[in-house]
Design an enzyme around this catalytic site. Structure first.
Site, PDB file in Angstrom:
ATOM      1  N   LYS A 137       0.849  -1.210   0.000  1.00 53.17           N
ATOM      2  CA  LYS A 137       0.000   0.000   0.000  1.00 53.17           C
ATOM      3  C   LYS A 137       0.876   1.249   0.000  1.00 53.17           C
ATOM      4  CE  LYS A 137      -1.568   1.585   4.000  1.00 53.17           C
ATOM      5  NZ  LYS A 137      -1.204   2.959   4.379  1.00 53.17           N
ATOM      6  N   ASN A 138       1.916   1.260   0.839  1.00 55.62           N
ATOM      7  CA  ASN A 138       2.745   2.461   1.000  1.00 55.62           C
ATOM      8  C   ASN A 138       3.764   2.656  -0.110  1.00 55.62           C
ATOM      9  OD1 ASN A 138       1.236   3.070   3.196  1.00 55.62           O
ATOM     10  ND2 ASN A 138       2.759   2.424   4.702  1.00 55.62           N
ATOM     11  N   CYS A 159      -4.567  12.980  13.514  1.00 59.00           N
ATOM     12  CA  CYS A 159      -4.791  11.575  13.126  1.00 59.00           C
ATOM     13  C   CYS A 159      -4.803  10.756  14.412  1.00 59.00           C
ATOM     14  CB  CYS A 159      -3.657  11.155  12.199  1.00 59.00           C
ATOM     15  SG  CYS A 159      -3.366   9.403  12.105  1.00 59.00           S
ATOM     16  N   ASP A 177       4.849   0.446  12.017  1.00 60.83           N
ATOM     17  CA  ASP A 177       3.616  -0.148  11.511  1.00 60.83           C
ATOM     18  C   ASP A 177       3.446  -1.614  11.915  1.00 60.83           C
ATOM     19  OD1 ASP A 177       3.657   1.709   8.340  1.00 60.83           O
ATOM     20  OD2 ASP A 177       3.142   2.287  10.383  1.00 60.83           O
ATOM     21  N   ARG A 235      -8.429  -0.536   4.920  1.00 62.24           N
ATOM     22  CA  ARG A 235      -7.608   0.493   4.290  1.00 62.24           C
ATOM     23  C   ARG A 235      -6.297  -0.064   3.773  1.00 62.24           C
ATOM     24  NH1 ARG A 235      -6.888   5.913   7.501  1.00 62.24           N
ATOM     25  NH2 ARG A 235      -5.729   6.223   5.556  1.00 62.24           N
TER      26      ARG A 235
HETATM   27  C1  EPZ Z   1       4.472   6.919   6.440  1.00 65.13           C
HETATM   28  O1  EPZ Z   1       3.708   7.991   7.004  1.00 65.13           O
HETATM   29  C2  EPZ Z   1       3.527   5.732   6.302  1.00 65.13           C
HETATM   30  N1  EPZ Z   1       2.435   6.087   5.427  1.00 65.13           N
HETATM   31  C3  EPZ Z   1       2.998   5.340   7.678  1.00 65.13           C
HETATM   32  O2  EPZ Z   1       2.211   4.163   7.546  1.00 65.13           O
HETATM   33  C4  EPZ Z   1       4.166   5.014   8.590  1.00 65.13           C
HETATM   34  O3  EPZ Z   1       3.691   4.778   9.878  1.00 65.13           O
HETATM   35  C5  EPZ Z   1       5.159   6.191   8.618  1.00 65.13           C
HETATM   36  O4  EPZ Z   1       5.565   6.557   7.297  1.00 65.13           O
HETATM   37  C6  EPZ Z   1       6.413   5.866   9.411  1.00 65.13           C
HETATM   38  O5  EPZ Z   1       7.047   4.739   8.921  1.00 65.13           O
HETATM   39  C7  EPZ Z   1       2.635   6.048   4.076  1.00 65.13           C
HETATM   40  O6  EPZ Z   1       3.695   5.761   3.565  1.00 65.13           O
HETATM   41  C8  EPZ Z   1       1.461   6.404   3.213  1.00 65.13           C
HETATM   42  P1  EPZ Z   1       6.577  10.238   8.524  1.00 65.13           P
HETATM   43  P2  EPZ Z   1       4.290   9.485   7.037  1.00 65.13           P
HETATM   44  O7  EPZ Z   1       6.452  11.545   7.822  1.00 65.13           O
HETATM   45  O8  EPZ Z   1       5.135   9.736   5.855  1.00 65.13           O
HETATM   46  C9  EPZ Z   1       7.014  13.632  11.883  1.00 65.13           C
HETATM   47  C10 EPZ Z   1       0.351   2.733   7.826  1.00 65.13           C
HETATM   48  O9  EPZ Z   1      -0.023   2.147   8.846  1.00 65.13           O
HETATM   49  N2  EPZ Z   1       6.903  14.623  10.796  1.00 65.13           N
HETATM   50  O10 EPZ Z   1       7.719   9.375   8.168  1.00 65.13           O
HETATM   51  O11 EPZ Z   1       3.144  10.380   7.278  1.00 65.13           O
HETATM   52  C11 EPZ Z   1       5.730  12.808  12.093  1.00 65.13           C
HETATM   53  O12 EPZ Z   1       4.805  13.478  12.870  1.00 65.13           O
HETATM   54  C12 EPZ Z   1       0.822   4.211   7.907  1.00 65.13           C
HETATM   55  O13 EPZ Z   1       0.397   2.213   6.690  1.00 65.13           O
HETATM   56  C13 EPZ Z   1       6.940  15.972  11.101  1.00 65.13           C
HETATM   57  O14 EPZ Z   1       7.046  16.368  12.260  1.00 65.13           O
HETATM   58  O15 EPZ Z   1       5.206   9.438   8.344  1.00 65.13           O
HETATM   59  C14 EPZ Z   1       6.270  11.528  12.722  1.00 65.13           C
HETATM   60  O16 EPZ Z   1       6.413  11.729  14.087  1.00 65.13           O
HETATM   61  C15 EPZ Z   1       0.512   4.828   9.218  1.00 65.13           C
HETATM   62  N3  EPZ Z   1       6.847  16.870  10.075  1.00 65.13           N
HETATM   63  C16 EPZ Z   1       7.628  11.370  12.042  1.00 65.13           C
HETATM   64  O17 EPZ Z   1       7.984  12.657  11.523  1.00 65.13           O
HETATM   65  C17 EPZ Z   1       6.720  16.482   8.759  1.00 65.13           C
HETATM   66  O18 EPZ Z   1       6.625  17.350   7.861  1.00 65.13           O
HETATM   67  C18 EPZ Z   1       7.668  10.350  10.912  1.00 65.13           C
HETATM   68  O19 EPZ Z   1       6.550  10.532  10.108  1.00 65.13           O
HETATM   69  C19 EPZ Z   1       6.686  15.106   8.475  1.00 65.13           C
HETATM   70  C20 EPZ Z   1       6.779  14.179   9.504  1.00 65.13           C
END
Ligand code: EPZ
Length: 420
Positions: free
Chosen positions: A22-23, A117, A305, A397
């Site tokens: 999915k990702n 979220c 995840d 999802r």
């Molecule tokens: C991706 O989300 C995945 N989703 C998530 O999978 C996964 O949990 C996550 O990466 C971490 O591995 C998809 O790929 C569609 P991040 P993403 O930006 O990109 C902070 C699932 O279950 N951050 O790597 O949204 C953030 O808050 C989903 O399939 C900022 O502060 O995660 C977090 O604490 C859930 N500012 C950390 O970084 C930003 O601009 C990592 O988040 C961006 C992120």
């Protein structure tokens, strides 16, 4: 709302095929906005988030249709809207992945700011700061972020933290920028490498995907391509954890062991037998399950995840295990539901201490997010009696036909469809 009814305890045995990731599919779909020719994607899972992304792309003028197992996408007209409406973004944060491609290809993107979220605040400040570094003008406007650039210009940008979709958004945006972009402190997940593979097939020039520093040399235009997305390491990991949990014997086929590295080490350390074969991984457990501490981390660390599913495993392990969630601040919502089934888990902010083994008893439980719902289904497999997991739409999802795959492995699970 649909529910799952699971009767336990069960021992899983047999083979299961890994679905497409999915990702990896979601950014690949967004990337098709960059090109000016059709793209054919294979291995795209038929899950609800993919359908949401297809609806968003259709809104942006990008048509897509299933041709057998291939998802065929045709580029939209310049006149198409370039906004991602709140109605779609609120159901799926990954909608933000269209922002980079829209600004790079059309000079403008307007995306509803993803609200909070279930698992955390999840801001997109790094996505926006990166686009600003490439010369875009970013404005917040009535709950939307409005980003404009005549043409992006290559620059050096360092992420404050490794962000998966942030890295993907900037990588996509930089493919059509003037000059070279260098991205530092990138996320290194396999899904990012897979996206780079698609972009290069479309004509992009990218080096270092999967490493902390990446370089993208902008080109004037991108074409179409045919691409197969990688197998889903999180879906696959969920079935391998279920094998160890139930004292079963499961062979995950069509997977890539190198993407599952941290999990396989942890399963072996907890007492499971792990066998790696070409394109497949087999997990069996006969002996005692041992408690093993775990800390989530960006790839190649233990994936957040799989944290909830691993926690369910640890409820059946001998001893006390400490689980620390470092990525998201609110990703223990499954704890209260597992406790209703009899688990003994004590939480202190981002640290959970799991005391095991405890006998789980079937109960009615509620899913709160995608991976929490998977952890509850797993708990139902080892609980005494019937478990009903409500709000299974979370699971749909990201897991394709989970009840069918589990039933083939010997689980007693059925989907109770609701009239709604
Ligand atoms: C991706 O989300 C995945 N989703 C998530 O999978 C996964 O949990 C996550 O990466 C971490 O591995 C998809 O790929 C569609 P991040 P993403 O930006 O990109 C902070 C699932 O279950 N951050 O790597 O949204 C953030 O808050 C989903 O399939 C900022 O502060 O995660 C977090 O604490 C859930 N500012 C950390 O970084 C930003 O601009 C990592 O988040 C961006 C992120």
């Amino acid at each position: 709302m649909d529910k799952f009814r699971i009767v336990g305890p069960t021992r899983l045995a047999g083979a299961v095929a890994a679905g497409g990731a999915k990702n990896a599919a979601l950014p690949a779909l967004a990337a098709t906005l960059l090109g000016d020719a059709p793209v054919a994607l294979d291995g795209v899972p038929r899950v609800r988030d993919v359908e949401t992304m297809r609806r968003l792309l259709a809104h942006l003028g990008q048509q897509s249709e299933w041709r057998g197992g291939t998802l065929a996408l045709a580029p939209g007209g310049e006149a198409s809207p370039d906004d991602a409406p709140y109605e779609l973004v609120k159901t799926m944060r990954a909608s933000v992945l269209v922002l980079g491609p829209l600004v790079a290809r059309r000079g403008h993107g307007r995306v509803s700011l993803p609200g909070g979220c279930a698992i955390g605040v999840r801001p997109i400040d790094q996505h926006l700061a990166g686009l600003e570094a490439l010369g875009a003008r970013v404005a917040l406007d009535h709950g939307y972020v409005d980003v404009r650039a005549d043409r992006l210009t290559g620059a050096r940008f360092r992420f404050a933290m490794p962000t998966v979709t942030g890295t993907e958004n900037l990588m996509m945006a930089a493919t059509l920028a003037r000059g070279t972009t260098t991205l530092d402190n990138c996320a290194r997940e396999p899904e990012i490498v897979d996206l780079a593979r698609l972009l290069v097939a479309m004509g992009a020039r990218i080096e270092g995907a999967g490493e902390a520093t990446m370089q993208i040399q902008g080109v004037p235009a991108l074409a179409g391509a045919a691409h197969r997305v990688i197998p889903d390491r999180i879906e696959g990991g969920t079935y391998l954890i279920a094998a160890a949990l139930t004292g079963g014997d499961v062979r995950l086929e069509g997977t890539r062991a190198e993407d599952l590295t941290p999990l396989l080490e942890w399963l072996a350390g907890a007492g499971a037998d792990v066998e790696i074969e070409p394109g497949a991984v087999r997990v069996r457990r006969n002996g005692t399950l041992r408690a093993r501490d775990m800390v989530t981390a960006p790839f190649p660390g233990f994936p957040t995840d799989l944290q909830a599913q691993y926690m369910t495993l640890m409820t059946q392990a001998e001893g006390v295990s400490t689980i620390i969630e470092t990525i998201f601040e609110n990703r223990f919502q499954h704890v209260a539901e597992l406790a209703r089934m009899g688990a003994d888990i004590r939480v202190d902010r981002r640290t959970a201490r799991v005391h095991g083994p405890t006998r789980l008893a079937g109960a009615s439980v509620m899913a709160t997010d995608l991976r929490a719902s998977a952890s509850l289904v797993l708990a139902g497999l080892v609980a005494e009696g019937a478990t009903t997991v409500d709000r299974i739409y979370h699971l749909d999802r990201g897991y394709e036909a989970m009840e069918t795959k589990l039933a083939r492995l010997g689980a007693r699970v059925e989907r109770l469809r609701s009239a709604e």
